[in-house]
Write an enzyme that holds these catalytic residues in place. Structure first.
Site, PDB file in Angstrom:
ATOM      1  N   ARG A  56      -9.874   1.431   7.980  1.00 64.54           N
ATOM      2  CA  ARG A  56      -9.470   0.068   8.314  1.00 64.54           C
ATOM      3  C   ARG A  56     -10.574  -0.665   9.072  1.00 64.54           C
ATOM      4  O   ARG A  56     -10.400  -1.845   9.384  1.00 64.54           O
ATOM      5  CB  ARG A  56      -8.231   0.116   9.198  1.00 64.54           C
ATOM      6  CG  ARG A  56      -6.923  -0.195   8.478  1.00 64.54           C
ATOM      7  CD  ARG A  56      -5.820  -0.065   9.521  1.00 64.54           C
ATOM      8  NE  ARG A  56      -4.621  -0.779   9.201  1.00 64.54           N
ATOM      9  CZ  ARG A  56      -3.517  -0.218   8.704  1.00 64.54           C
ATOM     10  NH1 ARG A  56      -3.511   1.051   8.377  1.00 64.54           N
ATOM     11  NH2 ARG A  56      -2.434  -0.935   8.527  1.00 64.54           N
TER      12      ARG A  56
ATOM     13  N   ARG B 108      -1.273  -8.695  13.293  1.00 70.59           N
ATOM     14  CA  ARG B 108      -1.797  -7.692  12.356  1.00 70.59           C
ATOM     15  C   ARG B 108      -2.638  -8.350  11.269  1.00 70.59           C
ATOM     16  O   ARG B 108      -3.636  -7.793  10.813  1.00 70.59           O
ATOM     17  CB  ARG B 108      -0.639  -6.902  11.734  1.00 70.59           C
ATOM     18  CG  ARG B 108      -0.090  -5.862  12.698  1.00 70.59           C
ATOM     19  CD  ARG B 108       1.291  -5.424  12.299  1.00 70.59           C
ATOM     20  NE  ARG B 108       1.309  -4.667  11.067  1.00 70.59           N
ATOM     21  CZ  ARG B 108       2.367  -4.575  10.274  1.00 70.59           C
ATOM     22  NH1 ARG B 108       3.472  -5.228  10.551  1.00 70.59           N
ATOM     23  NH2 ARG B 108       2.321  -3.847   9.195  1.00 70.59           N
TER      24      ARG B 108
ATOM     25  N   ARG C 107      11.330  -5.959   5.339  1.00 72.42           N
ATOM     26  CA  ARG C 107      11.100  -4.533   5.126  1.00 72.42           C
ATOM     27  C   ARG C 107      11.993  -3.675   6.024  1.00 72.42           C
ATOM     28  O   ARG C 107      12.193  -3.993   7.184  1.00 72.42           O
ATOM     29  CB  ARG C 107       9.630  -4.225   5.406  1.00 72.42           C
ATOM     30  CG  ARG C 107       9.290  -2.764   5.304  1.00 72.42           C
ATOM     31  CD  ARG C 107       7.841  -2.537   5.051  1.00 72.42           C
ATOM     32  NE  ARG C 107       7.010  -2.780   6.218  1.00 72.42           N
ATOM     33  CZ  ARG C 107       5.689  -2.604   6.204  1.00 72.42           C
ATOM     34  NH1 ARG C 107       5.078  -2.232   5.102  1.00 72.42           N
ATOM     35  NH2 ARG C 107       4.986  -2.828   7.286  1.00 72.42           N
TER      36      ARG C 107
ATOM     37  N   ARG D  47      10.621  -1.942  11.518  1.00 73.42           N
ATOM     38  CA  ARG D  47       9.519  -1.519  12.375  1.00 73.42           C
ATOM     39  C   ARG D  47       9.295  -2.518  13.500  1.00 73.42           C
ATOM     40  O   ARG D  47       9.399  -3.716  13.300  1.00 73.42           O
ATOM     41  CB  ARG D  47       8.229  -1.402  11.529  1.00 73.42           C
ATOM     42  CG  ARG D  47       8.158  -0.133  10.734  1.00 73.42           C
ATOM     43  CD  ARG D  47       7.046  -0.127   9.707  1.00 73.42           C
ATOM     44  NE  ARG D  47       5.744  -0.575  10.185  1.00 73.42           N
ATOM     45  CZ  ARG D  47       4.615  -0.463   9.478  1.00 73.42           C
ATOM     46  NH1 ARG D  47       4.642   0.096   8.284  1.00 73.42           N
ATOM     47  NH2 ARG D  47       3.474  -0.900   9.959  1.00 73.42           N
TER      48      ARG D  47
ATOM     49  N   LYS E 107       0.828  -1.216   0.000  1.00 72.76           N
ATOM     50  CA  LYS E 107       0.000   0.000   0.000  1.00 72.76           C
ATOM     51  C   LYS E 107       0.859   1.262   0.000  1.00 72.76           C
ATOM     52  O   LYS E 107       0.668   2.141  -0.814  1.00 72.76           O
ATOM     53  CB  LYS E 107      -0.912   0.054   1.243  1.00 72.76           C
ATOM     54  CG  LYS E 107      -1.994  -0.975   1.284  1.00 72.76           C
ATOM     55  CD  LYS E 107      -2.979  -0.706   2.428  1.00 72.76           C
ATOM     56  CE  LYS E 107      -2.386  -0.817   3.816  1.00 72.76           C
ATOM     57  NZ  LYS E 107      -1.951  -2.164   4.202  1.00 72.76           N
TER      58      LYS E 107
HETATM   59  P1  AMP Z   1       0.570   0.938   8.403  1.00 71.09           P
HETATM   60  O1  AMP Z   1       1.797   1.738   8.209  1.00 71.09           O
HETATM   61  O2  AMP Z   1      -0.574   1.363   7.507  1.00 71.09           O
HETATM   62  O3  AMP Z   1       0.819  -0.547   8.352  1.00 71.09           O
HETATM   63  O4  AMP Z   1       0.060   1.249   9.885  1.00 71.09           O
HETATM   64  C1  AMP Z   1       0.844   0.896  11.011  1.00 71.09           C
HETATM   65  C2  AMP Z   1      -0.008   0.801  12.246  1.00 71.09           C
HETATM   66  O5  AMP Z   1      -0.604   2.075  12.524  1.00 71.09           O
HETATM   67  C3  AMP Z   1      -1.183  -0.155  12.152  1.00 71.09           C
HETATM   68  O6  AMP Z   1      -0.803  -1.502  12.416  1.00 71.09           O
HETATM   69  C4  AMP Z   1      -2.094   0.404  13.239  1.00 71.09           C
HETATM   70  O7  AMP Z   1      -1.639   0.062  14.518  1.00 71.09           O
HETATM   71  C5  AMP Z   1      -1.903   1.909  13.064  1.00 71.09           C
HETATM   72  N1  AMP Z   1      -2.873   2.433  12.082  1.00 71.09           N
HETATM   73  C6  AMP Z   1      -2.617   2.947  10.856  1.00 71.09           C
HETATM   74  N2  AMP Z   1      -3.737   3.302  10.216  1.00 71.09           N
HETATM   75  C7  AMP Z   1      -4.754   2.998  11.077  1.00 71.09           C
HETATM   76  C8  AMP Z   1      -6.156   3.083  11.009  1.00 71.09           C
HETATM   77  N3  AMP Z   1      -6.773   3.559   9.912  1.00 71.09           N
HETATM   78  N4  AMP Z   1      -6.872   2.668  12.076  1.00 71.09           N
HETATM   79  C9  AMP Z   1      -6.283   2.189  13.182  1.00 71.09           C
HETATM   80  N5  AMP Z   1      -4.969   2.045  13.309  1.00 71.09           N
HETATM   81  C10 AMP Z   1      -4.198   2.446  12.277  1.00 71.09           C
END
Ligand code: AMP
Length: 217
Positions: free
Chosen positions: A87, A170, A126, A159, A12
């Protein structure tokens, strides 16, 4: 308005960023926003960290407020790409309200499809730049110099939520909370399924074609 949906590791962030450069519209990643806040050590960053490091979702009300604030900024007037939001079904409802208020209809939801095996391979390799957030992969997209960002010379790190345990969690969270959005957007006729296992350049070209066919603004 364009939304990128898909499990963790589907690409993404990488794809949304590239597409935003091609279309000259902002790429809004809620994950990036939280990581920036965590790096700065703000109250929001500290709060988000408690959820993120474990692979849990940050509560809907917090995320939706942040997105609402971001979408009302001037640079979003010509359209934007949302990466990692919504999400949950509740976030999807919040987004619908925002889109009505801003008179900016959702044009397409890109559903990035990738197998679970590939997800684990991608996430465990990653690496992220601590300084500019650029994404690398130790095998698929290695930096020119190990551990160093090609773009800004920043330090690359793994990360906290890319550990095997957090990845498993996740994925569970994705299946339970985010996957129902696929059906929702399919019913609304907005879903575009994309095979995200192909080489990145191929997927980008496909996305650009879709974007050109849609008025995404
Ligand atoms: P990402 O970089 O999109 O994988 O996001 C990393 C983490 O941020 C996720 O695993 C969630 O803990 C938090 N996060 C990001 N976007 C959201 C969202 N829309 N709703 C809730 N938590 C989020």
């Amino acid at each position: 308005m364009f939304v990128f949906l898909g499990p963790p590791g589907a690409g993404k962030g990488t794809l949304a960023k590239r597409l935003s450069e091609v279309l000259h519209i902002p790429h809004i990643s809620t994950g990036d926003i939280f990581r920036e806040e965590m790096a700065k050590g703000t109250a929001l960053g500290k709060l988000a960290k408690q959820y993120i490091d474990k692979g849990d979702l940050v509560p809907d009300s917090i995320v939706s407020e942040i997105v609402k604030g971001r979408l009302s900024q001037k640079d979003c007037e010509k359209g934007f790409i949302l990466d990692g939001f919504p999400r949950t079904l509740q976030q999807a409802e919040a987004l619908e309200e925002m889109s009505n208020e801003l008179h900016r209809p959702l044009k397409a939801v890109v559903n990035l499809q990738v197998s679970e095996e590939e997800i684990i391979r991608r996430l465990s390799g990653r690496r992220i730049c601590r300084n500019c957030g650029a994404i690398f992969h130790i095998v698929n997209m290695p930096p020119k110099k190990e551990g160093i960002c090609d773009f800004c010379g920043g330090e690359l790190y793994q990360r906290e939520d890319d550990t095997p345990e957090a990845i498993r969690h996740r994925l569970q969270v994705y299946h339970q909370q985010t996957e129902p959005l696929i059906r929702l957007y399919k019913e609304k006729g907005l879903l575009v399924d994309i095979n995200a296992e192909r080489p990145i350049e191929e997927t980008i070209q496909h996305l650009v074609k879709i974007a050109e066919g849609n008025d995404l603004h």
